[in-house]
Design an enzyme around this catalytic site. Structure first.
Site, short mmCIF file in Angstrom:
data_model
loop_
_atom_site.label_atom_id
_atom_site.label_comp_id
_atom_site.label_asym_id
_atom_site.label_seq_id
_atom_site.Cartn_x
_atom_site.Cartn_y
_atom_site.Cartn_z
N GLN A 141 -14.96 6.59 10.81
CA GLN A 141 -15.95 7.50 10.26
C GLN A 141 -17.02 6.79 9.42
O GLN A 141 -17.93 7.45 8.92
CB GLN A 141 -15.25 8.57 9.41
CG GLN A 141 -14.33 9.44 10.25
CD GLN A 141 -13.52 10.44 9.45
OE1 GLN A 141 -12.31 10.55 9.60
NE2 GLN A 141 -14.18 11.20 8.59
N ARG B 4 -10.25 16.90 5.48
CA ARG B 4 -11.35 17.77 5.05
C ARG B 4 -11.19 18.20 3.60
O ARG B 4 -11.42 19.37 3.26
CB ARG B 4 -11.42 18.99 5.96
CG ARG B 4 -12.16 18.68 7.26
CD ARG B 4 -11.95 19.76 8.29
NE ARG B 4 -13.21 20.27 8.80
CZ ARG B 4 -13.32 21.03 9.89
NH1 ARG B 4 -12.24 21.37 10.56
NH2 ARG B 4 -14.50 21.44 10.28
N CYS B 5 -10.81 17.25 2.74
CA CYS B 5 -10.52 17.63 1.37
C CYS B 5 -11.73 17.49 0.46
O CYS B 5 -11.67 17.90 -0.69
CB CYS B 5 -9.37 16.81 0.81
SG CYS B 5 -9.78 15.08 0.50
N GLU C 294 -16.36 20.97 5.48
CA GLU C 294 -15.01 21.11 4.93
C GLU C 294 -14.75 22.43 4.23
O GLU C 294 -13.64 22.69 3.78
CB GLU C 294 -14.75 19.96 3.95
CG GLU C 294 -14.74 18.62 4.67
CD GLU C 294 -14.89 17.46 3.71
OE1 GLU C 294 -14.07 16.55 3.75
OE2 GLU C 294 -15.85 17.49 2.91
#
Lengths: 158, 789, 291
Positions: free
Chosen positions: B223, B369-370, B741
């Protein structure tokens, strides 16, 4: 050992090791990398292809067992530049994001529509319950399959 | 709410079908395992069966005797290269291959390189490792007990299992005062259990070191390609300009593909020592058992209210980081952005403390996705608010609306150091209630209660903080979190946009083209977005923490505006007028008061490359470049309502409806925004109801396959009902906040709140720790709820 | 993805041929049916046979038919075929209930009833179905064939009465008048193993329960045959209180273990609840048939 399999309409003969899984036969031996894998335990459905017209998990099938049988993969879905309506539906309804589950989903949906041209939302969800998607939350995949169903019935009426 | 793509391509924002779909629907995506290079070898990692053990000996002779095995690499080999250990994003160190000890089940011990993947796999059990097992530290609460074995005895000054010292935000004294004056205080210990992003494509790499030129080509679905290149250059001492990282297509990231994993370093070393490309792809159990997990926060929180308004929130956290601290977040924030837990409420006081411990488990914590621990913070506050509403016997939407930060208070400095940019919280909340038919749902619930049916309505409202971030506050490994963008408009009026963001399914090839289209009036179909290749894209810190739109998206808009400004100068020359006399409407500069006299972007582009001279001081070409250092983070928000039915006998939870209203500011492509939301909601269903990475007392991982790590199917997810409000970010060039997110943040507390809402009156259940599988819900109904693990 | 270790592979041309090959090669040789129990175990290296005898081509073992007041199912009949069978839907709807919650559609296209029964995982649904229906299974070896009851078939966890050199060929379900059956399962997620599942069958005669079958999945080391519940039910009139009592006995008589799916007390509770529910539905179906 040698196997002869019909893959996407082509009759092929290849030398393989008996332990070779169908998913690796397709991806590594034949270079058809559209079929993916995502788990070790037959859960995720990324590897779904058609064996004699039925969706199966190619990670849990030996290539050797397919000797004399017919396999159809995602690569067969577009014919002479025309996309299958399921493929179109996925694009129309944003039924994919990363695209990794997509070939398995499309092959599953294609088999569903071949047997049940007008599936309900519940029937679609059941049909794809053997395939995991981490991106879409499934609602648009259901819409994609409905789009394809409606598109095909409109075509049939013509 | 179905959002189908429009038939025409909007020149700018709006629904348009995705450009990238063309290859994916045909099975022509190029994911890591699809790539084959000539002469390529295959790697496989031997992993530790023990959570904690000394390595007595490693005998690789039998594996080396396998006719198809080329090399077996162990820590000893890496030590000679200085690579047995590598730095982590958190400035800790992590073993690439275990030398002295193994410190978690699944830890990397040896790396086999063979002709093909089957042989590599077959060779693994031929490596004979003798272990001397040690007691394992599995319970994070006990990690700091005086008699706990020290896990990180590799670190000279480490005498306990503290991973990072206590980190605090807010004002503890103010909290004491506010809580003392409150009408009601609710205290609650809760866990956000360990779960895993589990993207459908596992992690892997092809490393191809050319021995003659020293060029290292890396194929790796990660990423943050630029950040990875920098890490390899610094850690391996390789020249940065000779490292090329190519991501191609990535089958999901969700934070799992941010870190540098030992398998990657092994693949690189493998290529160096064999002189051939080496491919390593992990299997699913390796992914679940060794790559970056998510959450594992043990929280002790309290909330208070006075005169019907929420006034204070406080929490102490023990964070389980696993055996190595490899959490990924801006370096000055060891607990990430957890301190946004103060939430969407105008509190008088807030305070948090977080300390992190080592345990004999896989390293990680920041993933899935925090938004850098925002999921933990939002879960904490929204669960506390949910319980507070139950105990105050007030409607949860009322309690929230009475306590919200008001629109006129923005930009709002909260009590833990954040300045929220904008929000119309009540509007967003009411839209969710409207879509849900909230009052009707409450009536239905009352009727069902009479009949002993357990229906629950859960509410969650969240304010996220994303888009990291301003360089003065935020860096990762010393790299400022600014992202670059290069835009080239060609002579034919088409364009190429090179970005540093890294899509893993978010649709950047479409949305970034739309950003430029909106600014310049060039059709998105004519704008090629280039990404994922460090040789051909600008530097940036990549995609996670929902930062693509807030940071890279801003960079793209700024670059496009620079192109527009240059186009203005060229147009002025073409139209023989002053640039100040020109006005812009999308795609065209024209003379003020004389609209017939103008130049389209096509015509300007042609002139930019043409033979006619350009105005004084204007160079040829039509390019724009930017490096965007955001002035602040962005604060998307959302209101979620979840309706559940709980079977009174079996305790099965069925999600009947889920309403999600998101406010992410400007919506570049609503279809794609909705897609991001729906995916996140499904993850929330998984986290709330079934996903769990747990361990037994010996540290054996109990959820190391997809048979035991359960991910929702289409049958567990309802048909999502989506809505939107739009409150632009005042500081962002296009007012967009990012949304990737949001749904994963807001949905777990909405679901847990719903179940508690169903069970509080009848069974006195005010809280159940996730996952709310039938056994755990049933235990709660019997009054026997226990935290997992 | 994990991969199986090296193996030899042969195809059986007939049942007799399969038996011959098993005898020829010995116990390190396994039969390969649908493969959805065996291949995952081989990939995880929990099973390491030297040779596989592929019996997927044995169409002679793929059937669902009536014969001699039995419904007989060939061992190679796929789960999907059981799900779609009109014959089973008429006589034994418990099969349809169970198949809807066994694995997922692509797996059901390959997995077989013979493979599932022979795997003898205590959490496997069809074992409970067959036990409740008083099924017998046919096992064929070089000595000939023998017919074994479900109680005698399931010996222990992953252990059946099939000896080396033998093959399970058929499942026989006695058809008796007044029958109704149902399967109830609670799982953490679609396609998962049961936390607990119950199959129940009732045969009504003159408004009373002439015979009953109650069996539980995932509630003991092997399929639990709830004999005390059956004894309680026989001779009585169907009634909710009766079913509740039968559920209580099933709950006492099963021996679930605590694991990731749930603790013992919850599983016992489910045994109770699901027995009640399965009996209730079985009775309702039986009385519809009885008219």
């Amino acid at each position: 050992m040698e196997i002869t399999v019909t893959v996407n309409g082509d009759r092929l003969t290849r030398e393989i090791e008996p332990a070779l899984l169908l998913v690796h036969f397709l991806r590594d031996t034949l270079g058809l990398t559209g079929t993916h894998w995502g788990c070790d335990t037959s859960n995720c459905g990324a590897c779904v292809v058609h064996l004699d017209g039925r969706p199966v998990k190619s990670c849990t099938t030996l290539a050797a067992s397919c000797d004399g049988h017919e396999i159809r993969t995602i690569e067969s879905m577009e014919v002479d530049g025309r996309l299958d309506s399921v493929q179109q539906g996925f694009q129309e309804e944003h039924g994919l994001q990363c695209g990794f589950c997509t070939p398995g989903m499309i092959m599953t949906a294609r088999a569903l529509l071949d047997e049940n041209p007008d599936p309900s939302e519940a029937e679609i969800r059941t049909a794809i319950s053997g395939a995991i998607c981490r991106c879409t939350g499934y609602a648009n995949i259901v819409r994609a399959v409905r789009w394809a169903a409606e598109h095909e019935s409109a075509e049939a009426r013509r | 709410m179905a959002t189908t793509a429009a038939k025409e391509t909007p020149i700018g924002y709006g629904n348009m079908k995705r450009k990238e779909d063309a290859r994916f629907i045909r099975g022509q995506g190029k994911y890591l395992d699809d790539i084959v290079l000539p002469g390529m070898l295959y790697g496989a990692v031997l992993r530790s069966p023990y959570a904690h053990a000394r390595i007595v000996s490693i005998d690789t002779s039998a594996a080396l005797a396998h006719p198809k095995v080329h090399r077996v690499i162990t820590a000893k080999d890496l030590e000679t290269l200085g690579l047995a250990w590598m730095p982590t994003i958190s400035y800790d160190s992590q073993a690439v291959l275990a030398g002295d000890k193994v410190r978690f089940q699944g830890q990397e011990v040896a790396f086999v390189i063979a002709e093909d993947r089957y042989s590599a796999r077959d060779a693994l059990p031929m490596i004979d490792v003798e272990y001397d097992p040690l007691p394992a530290v599995v319970n994070a609460r006990k990690a700091l007990d005086p008699d706990a074995p020290v896990i990180r005895d590799d670190k000279p000054d480490q005498t306990d299992n503290l991973a990072t010292p206590l980190w605090e935000a807010g004002d503890a004294d103010e909290c004491e005062r506010v809580f003392a004056e409150a009408d009601i205080v609710v205290e609650r210990d809760m866990i956000y259990p360990r779960c895993h992003p589990a993207p459908l494509e596992t992690c892997g790499m092809i490393a191809d070191m050319n021995p003659e030129t020293g060029q290292l080509d890396i194929y790796n679905g990660n990423q943050a390609p630029n950040l990875h290149r920098t890490v390899y250059a610094q850690v391996a001492g390789l020249p940065e300009q000779k490292i090329r990282v190519m991501t191609n297509d990535i089958g999901g990231g969700f934070g799992n593909k941010v870190p540098v994993y030992p398998g990657y370093v092994c693949a690189i070393v493998g290529s160096i020592v064999t002189g051939k490309p080496v491919k390593w792809v992990e299997d699913r159990s390796e992914n679940l058992m060794s790559t970056g997990f998510a959450r594992d926060y043990i929280m002790s929180g309290r909330i208070c209210a006075k005169d019907g308004r929420i006034t204070g929130a406080q929490v102490d956290v023990i964070a389980d980081h696993g055996a190595f601290d490899s959490t990924a977040q801006p370096s000055k924030f060891p607990a990430g952005f957890f301190h946004v837990f103060a939430g969407s409420y105008d509190l008088e006081a807030a305070h948090c403390s977080v300390k992190a411990v080592y345990t004999n488990k896989a390293p990680g914590g920041v993933a899935y996705r925090c938004s850098f621990r925002v999921t933990e913070g939002i879960f904490l506050i929204e669960r506390l608010v949910g319980e507070l509403a139950l105990k105050m016997d007030v409607d949860p939407t009322e309690l929230r609306m009475n306590s919200f930060i008001q629109p006129e208070q923005f930009p709002y400095e909260n009590k833990t150091g954040w300045t929220y940019d904008s929000g119309e919280y009540e509007e967003t909340m009411r839209e969710a209630m409207r879509i849900a038919g909230y009052d009707e749902l409450r009536r239905e619930q009352a009727e069902k209660r009479e009949r002993g049916e357990l229906m629950g309505i859960g509410v969650a409202f969240f304010t996220e903080v994303v888009g990291a971030g301003p360089k003065k506050h935020m860096d990762i490994l010393g790299q400022g979190m600014a992202d670059g963008c290069d835009l080239r408009v060609h002579g034919t009026g088409k364009a190429t946009l090179s970005i540093s963001a890294q899509t893993q399914g978010q649709g950047h090839e479409t949305t970034f083209a739309q950003i430029v289209a909106e600014e310049l009036g060039i059709s998105p179909d004519d704008i090629q977005v280039r990404h994922g290749d460090t040789d051909r894209t600008p530097f940036g810190l990549g995609t996670y923490g929902s930062r693509s739109t807030p940071v890279s998206g801003a960079a793209a808009a700024v670059a496009a505006r620079r192109v527009r400004d240059k186009a203005r100068l060229i147009a002025a020359g073409m139209l023989e007028t002053s640039p100040d006399d020109l006005v812009w409407e999308k795609g065209r500069w024209s003379v003020r008061g004389d609209p017939e006299k103008g130049a389209t972007i096509d015509e300007i582009a042609e002139a930019a490359y043409g033979e006619a001279p350009l105005p004084e001081g204007v160079e040829g070409g039509l390019d724009g470049q930017s490096v965007y250092d955001p002035p602040n983070l962005t604060y998307p928000c959302g209101a979620y309502i979840c309706v559940v039915d709980v079977d009174p006998d079996t305790a099965e939870v069925k999600i009947r409806r889920f309403i999600a209203v998101d406010d992410c500011g400007t919506r570049i492509n609503p279809m794609i925004v909705d897609g991001q939301v729906m995916g996140g909601l499904a993850e929330g269903v998984g986290i709330a109801l079934m996903e769990l990475i747990s361990f037994d007392e010996q540290g054996n991982c109990l959820n190391g396959s997809m048979m035991d790590y359960l991910i929702p199917t289409a049958l567990e997810c309802p048909d999502w009902e989506l809505g939107a409000t739009v409150t632009p970010s005042p500081h962002h060039p296009i007012g967009a906040k990012g949304v990737g997110e949001s749904a994963t943040n807001g949905s777990p507390p909405a679901i847990v709140n719903a179940v508690c809402d169903a069970l509080y009156q009848s069974h006195g259940v005010a809280h159940v720790d996730m996952p709310l599988n039938p056994a755990r819900v049933w235990a709660a109904m019997q009054g026997r709820a226990e935290p997992p693990q | 993805m994990q991969t199986p270790g090296p193996i030899e592979y042969e195809r059986a041309t007939s049942v007799q041929n399969a038996i011959q090959l098993l005898e020829k090669y010995g116990p390190e040789t396994r039969l390969l049916a649908g493969g959805h129990s065996l291949l995952p175990m081989m990939k995880l290296r929990l099973a390491n046979p030297e040779r596989l005898i592929d019996i997927n081509e044995l169409d002679e073992l793929s059937y669902i038919r009536e014969a001699e007041s039995e419904v007989r199912i060939g061992a190679m009949t796929r789960h999907r075929e059981l799900l779609e069978s009109e014959l089973l839907a008429t006589h034994f709807p418990v099969f349809i209930d169970a198949e809807q919650v066994i694995a997922d559609p692509p797996v059901r296209n390959r997995g077989t009833i013979g493979g599932s029964l022979a795997q003898a995982d205590a959490a496997e649904d069809l074992s409970a179905v067959c036990s409740a229906l008083k099924a017998n299974v046919v096992i064929v070896g070089s000595e000939g064939e023998r017919v074994v009851s479900m109680d005698d078939f399931h010996i222990g966890p992953y252990m059946t009465a099939i000896q080396d050199g033998e093959i399970l060929t058929e499942i026989r379900l006695p058809v008796r008048p007044g029958g109704g059956s149902a399967h109830e399962k609670v799982e953490r997620r679609a396609g998962d193993w049961a936390i607990v599942a119950v199959s129940a069958a009732l045969w009504l005669e003159g408004g009373r329960i002439a015979d009953a079958g109650v069996a539980l999945s995932a509630a003991g080391p092997t399929t639990v045959h709830a004999t005390r519940s059956e004894e309680l039910l026989r001779g009585k009139e169907p009634a909710e209180e009766l079913f509740a009592e039968a559920g209580g006995l099933a709950s006492e008589d099963c021996s679930p273990i605590a694991d990731g799916r749930g603790p013992v007390d919850y599983k016992r509770h489910l045994a109770d609840v699901l027995t009640r529910r399965a009996l209730s539905r079985a009775a309702e179906r039986a009385s519809r048939l009885e008219g």
